[in-house]
Each structure stands twice: as structure tokens, then as C-alpha cells.
Design a protein around this motif. Structure first.
Motif, mmCIF file in Angstrom:
data_model
loop_
_atom_site.group_PDB
_atom_site.id
_atom_site.type_symbol
_atom_site.label_atom_id
_atom_site.label_comp_id
_atom_site.label_asym_id
_atom_site.label_seq_id
_atom_site.Cartn_x
_atom_site.Cartn_y
_atom_site.Cartn_z
ATOM 1 N N TRP A 50 79.885 61.678 12.123
ATOM 2 C CA TRP A 50 80.229 62.856 12.355
ATOM 3 C C TRP A 50 79.833 63.518 13.935
ATOM 4 O O TRP A 50 80.311 63.743 14.662
ATOM 5 N N PHE A 51 78.581 62.729 14.246
ATOM 6 C CA PHE A 51 78.086 63.103 15.341
ATOM 7 C C PHE A 51 78.757 62.666 16.490
ATOM 8 O O PHE A 51 78.848 63.243 17.583
ATOM 9 N N VAL A 52 79.046 61.124 16.362
ATOM 10 C CA VAL A 52 80.046 60.469 17.558
ATOM 11 C C VAL A 52 81.414 61.164 17.588
ATOM 12 O O VAL A 52 81.585 61.324 18.543
ATOM 13 N N GLU A 53 81.926 61.621 16.703
ATOM 14 C CA GLU A 53 83.247 62.282 16.764
ATOM 15 C C GLU A 53 82.825 63.530 17.401
ATOM 16 O O GLU A 53 83.799 63.834 18.352
ATOM 17 N N ALA A 54 81.861 64.418 16.922
ATOM 18 C CA ALA A 54 81.766 65.609 17.616
ATOM 19 C C ALA A 54 81.334 65.349 19.147
ATOM 20 O O ALA A 54 81.851 66.243 20.013
ATOM 21 N N ALA A 55 80.652 64.254 19.516
ATOM 22 C CA ALA A 55 80.294 64.061 20.982
ATOM 23 C C ALA A 55 81.742 63.904 21.625
ATOM 24 O O ALA A 55 82.052 63.958 22.953
ATOM 25 N N LEU A 56 82.602 62.906 20.805
ATOM 26 C CA LEU A 56 83.842 62.457 21.896
ATOM 27 C C LEU A 56 84.642 63.801 21.596
ATOM 28 O O LEU A 56 85.083 63.984 22.840
ATOM 29 N N LEU A 57 84.513 64.635 20.702
ATOM 30 C CA LEU A 57 85.310 66.032 21.071
ATOM 31 C C LEU A 57 84.689 66.819 22.436
ATOM 32 O O LEU A 57 85.597 67.326 23.120
ATOM 33 N N CYS A 58 83.751 66.838 22.737
ATOM 34 C CA CYS A 58 82.904 67.741 23.429
ATOM 35 C C CYS A 58 83.480 66.923 24.851
ATOM 36 O O CYS A 58 83.678 67.611 26.007
ATOM 37 N N LEU A 59 83.420 65.492 24.981
ATOM 38 C CA LEU A 59 83.663 64.886 26.083
ATOM 39 C C LEU A 59 85.243 64.627 26.461
ATOM 40 O O LEU A 59 85.698 64.988 27.626
ATOM 41 N N GLU A 60 86.082 64.566 25.337
ATOM 42 C CA GLU A 60 87.450 64.832 25.533
ATOM 43 C C GLU A 60 87.742 66.368 26.082
ATOM 44 O O GLU A 60 88.928 66.366 27.032
ATOM 45 N N ALA A 61 87.092 67.438 25.640
ATOM 46 C CA ALA A 61 87.497 68.740 25.838
ATOM 47 C C ALA A 61 87.054 69.085 27.319
ATOM 48 O O ALA A 61 87.733 69.770 28.166
ATOM 49 N N THR A 62 86.067 68.359 27.983
ATOM 50 C CA THR A 62 85.673 68.650 29.371
ATOM 51 C C THR A 62 86.573 68.171 30.272
ATOM 52 O O THR A 62 86.983 66.938 30.334
ATOM 53 N N PRO A 63 87.003 68.843 31.313
ATOM 54 C CA PRO A 63 88.127 68.422 32.296
ATOM 55 C C PRO A 63 87.462 67.429 33.263
ATOM 56 O O PRO A 63 86.167 67.351 33.357
ATOM 57 N N ASP A 64 88.359 66.488 33.835
ATOM 58 C CA ASP A 64 87.804 65.496 34.749
ATOM 59 C C ASP A 64 86.844 65.867 35.654
ATOM 60 O O ASP A 64 85.901 65.463 36.180
ATOM 61 N N ASP A 65 86.866 67.169 36.364
ATOM 62 C CA ASP A 65 85.997 67.695 37.350
ATOM 63 C C ASP A 65 84.955 68.521 37.034
ATOM 64 O O ASP A 65 84.247 69.076 37.443
ATOM 65 N N GLY A 66 84.687 68.046 35.493
ATOM 66 C CA GLY A 66 83.463 68.975 34.872
ATOM 67 C C GLY A 66 82.718 67.940 34.455
ATOM 68 O O GLY A 66 82.669 66.508 34.346
ATOM 69 N N VAL A 67 81.222 68.352 33.857
ATOM 70 C CA VAL A 67 80.495 67.387 33.232
ATOM 71 C C VAL A 67 80.298 67.775 31.768
ATOM 72 O O VAL A 67 80.318 68.916 31.437
#
Ligand code: SAM
Length: 234
Positions: A50-67
Motif C-alpha cells: 500500500w505504501f509503495v503504491e501511495a508513494a507512486l501515486l504522489c510521484l506520478e501526480a507531481t508534474p515534471d516541474d515540481g518536486v
């Protein structure tokens, strides 16, 4: 940057919210994802997944010019170490994001023995498009967490640092915390002139996240962000 930064808090499950709202244009994501103690219906392996999937969603939702910045404290379960930094790295590799930095935030003075939880927290930053710059360098080890609004809060000093970094290294001017708890990150972001969006499943925490302000002594018109709580059904 807005003079009166806004704050919106959604009282709902962050997982479908992130899927629905990605990509979060103009935003950076800063969060502290729940520990297994907050998701006790899951086994350790299920929680890790669950944790890895949630982290992945956070990373994928962040646009390329964001962190994407994670604030995570390891745990020990049945005498074995669970490294949440490693779990974040796994998600980052899958998302194609690069690590910009890995800070260590001391929770206890160095040389203090600990058993269950470590004396430090990971503060990790990833991005697909942003790169760290040599002219602006910061410490790797922070000696203190700063003020904590509750036991599972992000330390205020780390929130301050995250805002400083976002302002100096990105053009994004909205901070999204998908697991916002009491809203420490949102309050600090508003204080720094950044708009803030939070998601929190717990009703009372979401309400608190809407109203948390640190600089109460300032004139309300100067310090108060315009604030909205959006219920799960909205
Ligand atoms: C580590 S705490 C975050 C603390 C927060 N950074 C603060 O400073 O108060 C994680 C939060 O995620 C919330 N949470 C757990 N699962 C969630 C989900 N699926 N969607 C949204 N919030 C969730 C918990 O209620 C908890 O408040």
C-alpha cells in the motif's frame, strides 16, 4: 505568489483523489504517509505494498516541474527494521523520478540509544524535471524536527525547509499534502505565501487542517488564508 494564499482541505481517501486529480499542474507534493499503526487492518506485507503504491501515486501526480517530498520515520516490527526511505526509492524508480536529496532529521540528540523507532526521520526529495543547483546548498543533517503539532506530525522545521526549496528551485506555487493530518504542511505553506491543498480521511483531522495557523498574533487579514473544507460527498 498570492498575497492571501488559499487553503482547501478535502475530507476523503487520498488514493482515488490522487488518481482523479493527476497531474497536479503548478503543484509540488509534500507529505508524510501513514504508518502501519494507522492502517492496522493490513498485514506488514500488505501495508508495504500500500505504501509503495501511495508513494507512486504522489510521484506520478507531481508534474515534471515540481518536486515530491516525503517525511517518513522508519519502524521496527518483530525485531526487524522497515526502511521507509527504501520503500519511497522503490516507488521513485517505478515513476521515473530522480532523487534530488536525502536529508536526515534528528528526532533525538545524536548518540541517544533507541529501540523501536529511530532517532531520525528521512526527508526525501524526488523530481522528474527539477535538478538540484550547486549555488544553493543546504545541510544534509538537520539537528531538530522543530515544533510538532501532534505525535505523527511533520516537524515544522522540515515543512519550512520544503517550502524554501520549492520556492527557490521550482515555479510551482501550490503545495499538496495528500495525507495532511492536522495540516502542519498546509499552515506553513500558507505562511510562506504558497497556496495549499490537503486531503485527509479523518473528519476531525481534516477540520483541524482547515483551521491550523501558527502566526495567530498577526492581523487576521494578513495571516489568514482563505480556507475551504470540502466534504467527501462534494
Ligand atoms: C503521518 S500522518 C500525517 C501527519 C501530517 N503530516 C501532520 O503534520 O499532521 C498520516 C495521515 O494520513 C491519514 N490517512 C490515512 N490513510 C489515508 C487515506 N487513504 N487518505 C487520506 N488520508 C489518510 C491519517 O488519518 C493521518 O492523519
Amino acid at each position: 505568489m498570492s498575497k492571501h494564499p488559499s487553503r482547501t482541505v478535502y475530507c476523503q481517501n487520498a488514493i482515488p483523489w490522487l488518481k482523479e486529480h493527476a497531474p497536479l499542474e503548478g503543484c509540488s507534493v509534500v507529505t508524510s504517509m501513514p504508518d502501519i499503526s494507522g492502517l492496522s487492518h493490513l498485514s506488514l506485507d500488505e501495508w508495504k505494498e500500500w505504501f509503495v503504491e501511495a508513494a507512486l501515486l504522489c510521484l506520478e501526480a507531481t508534474p515534471d516541474d515540481g518536486v515530491t517530498i516525503f517525511y517518513q520515520t522508519d519502524i521496527k516490527v518483530d525485531g526487524t527494521w522497515v526502511d521507509k526511505g527504501y520503500l519511497c526509492h522503490r516507488a521513485a524508480e517505478r515513476s521515473g523520478a530522480h532523487m534530488l536529496w536525502h536529508k536526515i532529521v534528528c528526532r533525538k540528540p545524536i548518540d541517544t540509544p533507541s529501540f523501536g523507532r529511530p532517532g531520525y526521520t528521512h526527508l526525501l526529495c524526488y523530481s522528474r524535471g527539477v535538478r538540484d543547483r550547486v549555488e544553493q546548498s543546504y545541510a544534509d543533517v538537520f539537528s531538530t524536527q522543530g515544533e510538532m503539532t501532534w505525535s505523527r506530525a511533520m516537524g515544522r522545521a522540515s515543512c519550512e525547509f520544503a517550502c524554501k526549496y520549492i520556492l527557490s528551485h521550482t515555479k510551482t506555487r501550490t503545495v499538496v499534502d495528500p495525507f495532511c493530518g492536522y495540516g502542519t504542511m498546509l499552515a506553513v505553506a500558507n505562511e510562506r505565501g504558497l497556496d495549499a491543498i490537503g486531503v485527509e480521511m479523518g473528519k476531525k483531522r481534516a477540520q483541524k487542517a482547515r483551521t491550523l495557523f501558527f502566526n495567530e498574533e498577526r492581523e487576521p487579514s494578513e495571516s489568514r488564508a482563505s480556507s475551504t473544507l470540502v466534504a467527501a460527498d462534494d
